[in-house]
Design a protein around this motif. Structure first.
Motif, short mmCIF file in Angstrom:
data_model
loop_
_atom_site.label_atom_id
_atom_site.label_comp_id
_atom_site.label_asym_id
_atom_site.label_seq_id
_atom_site.Cartn_x
_atom_site.Cartn_y
_atom_site.Cartn_z
N HIS A 193 -22.69 56.17 24.09
CA HIS A 193 -23.10 56.29 22.69
C HIS A 193 -21.97 56.67 21.74
O HIS A 193 -22.20 56.82 20.55
CB HIS A 193 -24.21 57.34 22.56
N ARG A 194 -20.75 56.84 22.25
CA ARG A 194 -19.67 57.24 21.35
C ARG A 194 -18.35 56.58 21.74
O ARG A 194 -18.08 56.29 22.90
CB ARG A 194 -19.50 58.76 21.34
N ALA A 195 -17.52 56.37 20.73
CA ALA A 195 -16.12 55.99 20.91
C ALA A 195 -15.26 57.20 20.60
O ALA A 195 -15.70 58.16 19.95
CB ALA A 195 -15.77 54.83 19.99
N GLU A 196 -14.00 57.16 21.07
CA GLU A 196 -13.12 58.31 20.88
C GLU A 196 -11.73 57.84 20.46
O GLU A 196 -11.26 56.77 20.87
CB GLU A 196 -13.01 59.13 22.17
N GLY A 219 -23.66 64.28 22.33
CA GLY A 219 -23.93 65.35 23.29
C GLY A 219 -23.01 65.31 24.50
O GLY A 219 -22.53 64.25 24.91
N GLU A 220 -22.76 66.50 25.09
CA GLU A 220 -21.89 66.59 26.26
C GLU A 220 -22.50 65.93 27.49
O GLU A 220 -21.80 65.67 28.47
CB GLU A 220 -21.59 68.06 26.57
N ASP A 221 -23.79 65.65 27.46
CA ASP A 221 -24.42 64.99 28.61
C ASP A 221 -24.27 63.47 28.57
O ASP A 221 -24.72 62.77 29.49
CB ASP A 221 -25.90 65.36 28.71
N ASP A 222 -23.64 62.92 27.53
CA ASP A 222 -23.36 61.48 27.50
C ASP A 222 -22.04 61.21 28.25
O ASP A 222 -21.05 60.78 27.66
CB ASP A 222 -23.29 60.97 26.06
N ILE A 223 -22.03 61.53 29.53
CA ILE A 223 -20.86 61.33 30.38
C ILE A 223 -21.31 60.72 31.70
O ILE A 223 -22.17 61.28 32.38
CB ILE A 223 -20.10 62.64 30.66
N ARG A 277 -17.51 67.73 40.18
CA ARG A 277 -18.65 67.77 39.26
C ARG A 277 -19.35 66.42 39.27
O ARG A 277 -18.71 65.37 39.38
CB ARG A 277 -18.20 68.10 37.83
N GLY A 278 -20.69 66.46 39.14
CA GLY A 278 -21.46 65.23 39.16
C GLY A 278 -21.42 64.48 37.85
O GLY A 278 -21.02 64.98 36.84
#
Length: 477
Positions: A404-407, A463-467, A476-477
């Motif tokens: 959902h995001r670009a960086e 959100g940090e859960d979009d990984i 880490r999972g």
């Protein structure tokens, strides 16, 4: 052989907003130049001890690993509790681990959030206790009380116990434990002090591992069995030791005081004649801190006029006081606490309210620590966010993508190795790179100094859960 067992769980909610669930007080530098955990370990310098075993909540494992590494004490010696079960199970896990390694040391059980001013007096009490613990006694260290405090439990001493070692001048009195007393009201605490027979219970112990397990098996077989099952097949993971989560979930929640010390006939108390504080509140920290001529304890950018006996802490902004007295003022980048000094015990209830309200300020700071370094949110709006990211030398973020995001990354200092969809490139200071939405990417610091960059995120969800992680050296999972 002495193995220090450092109990470093807990959230320290009474020291909010500095102490948060993901970075609680034992990892903060609140007194002196080291974190409270590091000060606890430094205090052991000069004693003949094995490397420490630190028992912690899994969420804090990388913070502890970094702080041990800084003191050159990191050696596969961090025992992870899936969830807190109080002190009796935590110590049992440590004793069982020693048993599995074919050892039967004296376990020196210490909390990671205490301040003890006189290191010599502390070590003298431990040395006094060693022969008793080696002979099968359970030693609790009792702090000589400085006042009729109502926030601590007490220990009443019984008959004196002979101490054979050392000169008469060096010997500390040692006593049988007559009884443990709960936190008293003020009138009862004053009676305790007047009697001269009571010590503060500082929650520090010395006990042989096999003795601890034998006593636990006798008095609390339910705790013993749950811990034994939890430790049947411990798993090594980097510098961490993992136990069976399901088995430990069935373990009762109990302190060593209730589980053993109040049950056994083999409890002794050795006095500790030193200034001691468990830093359980802002008023306690004020009492420890250096103060100006008006009784103000100040940290950070502070201007004070006509103000007395305040504790003022500023993390990132000017704090100005005019005509105020007996206050606690604590400023962090995302919260400000203002409280009457005699009301700071209510901070814990305030933190509970933050949880009920669904706020995040009880859990994390703006600066969030990760095993590879940390990041700090500078600006956050509906469809964009700006972060300052620091990656430690030689560390690497996971290979990942976002739906959902670009960086956009701009290198501020250091060297970055950036891999996007399998293509690697090196970026130096003032260079930048764009990571499209959905691209698999990773970031590594191949250099010898910290890498710092600015990250600009844009998209419909930040959100940090979009990984989605594909590979991660930290498991880490």
């Amino acid at each position: 052989m002495i193995v220090p067992v450092i109990l470093a769980g807990g959230t320290g909610s009474r020291l909010w907003p500095l102490s948060r669930e993901l970075f609680p007080k034992q990892f903060l530098t609140l007194h002196g130049s080291e974190s409270m955990l590091q000060s606890t370990l430094t205090r052991l310098s000069g004693l003949h001890c094995e490397p420490p075993l630190v028992v912690i909540n899994e969420e804090h494992r990388f913070i502890v690993a970094e702080q041990l590494r800084q003191q050159q004490l990191l050696d596969h010696n961090i025992l992870l509790e899936p969830e807190g079960r109080n002190t009796a199970p935590a110590i049992a896990l440590a004793a069982l681990l020693m048993q599995q390694q074919g050892k039967d040391p004296l376990l020196l059980v210490l909390a990671a959030d205490h301040v003890i001013e006189q290191q010599g007096a502390f070590q003298r009490s431990i040395t006094q206790a060693i022969p008793h613990a080696a002979a099968g006694k359970l030693i609790v260290f009792g702090v000589s009380p400085q006042s009729a405090a109502t926030e601590f439990g007490y220990i009443k001493r019984g008959a004196s116990v002979a101490v054979a070692e050392g000169s008469a001048e060096e010997r500390l009195p040692t006593y049988q434990v007559d009884r443990f007393a709960e936190k008293p009201d003020l009138k009862t605490a004053e009676r305790f002090i007047q009697s001269g027979d009571y010590y503060w219970n500082a929650g520090m112990f010395l006990v042989k591992a096999s003795k601890y397990l034998a006593e636990l098996k006798q008095f609390r077989p339910d705790i013993y069995q749950a811990c034994q099952q939890s430790m049947e097949q411990p798993q090594a993971d980097m510098d961490f030791i993992r136990i069976n989560t399901a088995a430990f979930a069935s373990c009762p929640v109990e302190s060593i005081d209730y589980a053993l010390m109040e049950q056994t006939d083999d409890a002794l108390v050795v006095p500790l004649y030193s200034d001691w504080c468990d830093v359980g509140s802002w008023s306690a920290l004020w009492s420890l801190a250096g103060k100006d001529q008006h009784g103000n304890a100040c940290h950070g950018d502070i201007i004070s006029q006509h103000s007395n006996d305040n504790f003022v802490y500023s993390e990132s902004a000017l704090v100005a006081m005019i005509g105020v007295h007996d206050l606690v003022v604590v400023q962090t980048k995302d919260a400000v606490l203002v409280a009457a000094k005699n009301q700071v015990q209510q901070v814990k209830q305030l933190v509970e309210q933050l949880k009920v309200d669904g706020r995040d300020e009880h859990r994390t700071h703006q600066r969030v620590f990760r095993p590879w370094g940390h990041y700090e949110s500078l600006v956050q709006e509906a469809r964009y966010q700006v972060k300052h990211i620091t990656v430690k030398a030689g560390e690497r973020l996971s290979s990942q993508l976002h739906h959902h995001r670009a960086e956009h990354w701009v290198i501020v200092s250091g060297t970055a190795k950036v891999t996007i969809n399998g293509v690697a490139q090196l970026l130096a200071e003032n260079e930048s790179v764009y990571i499209p939405l959905g691209a698999t990417h990773s970031l590594e610091n191949p250099g010898k100094i910290a890498l710092q960059l600015i990250e600009v995120q844009s998209g419909s969800y930040l959100g940090e859960d979009d990984i989605v992680r594909f590979e991660d050296r930290y498991g880490r999972g």
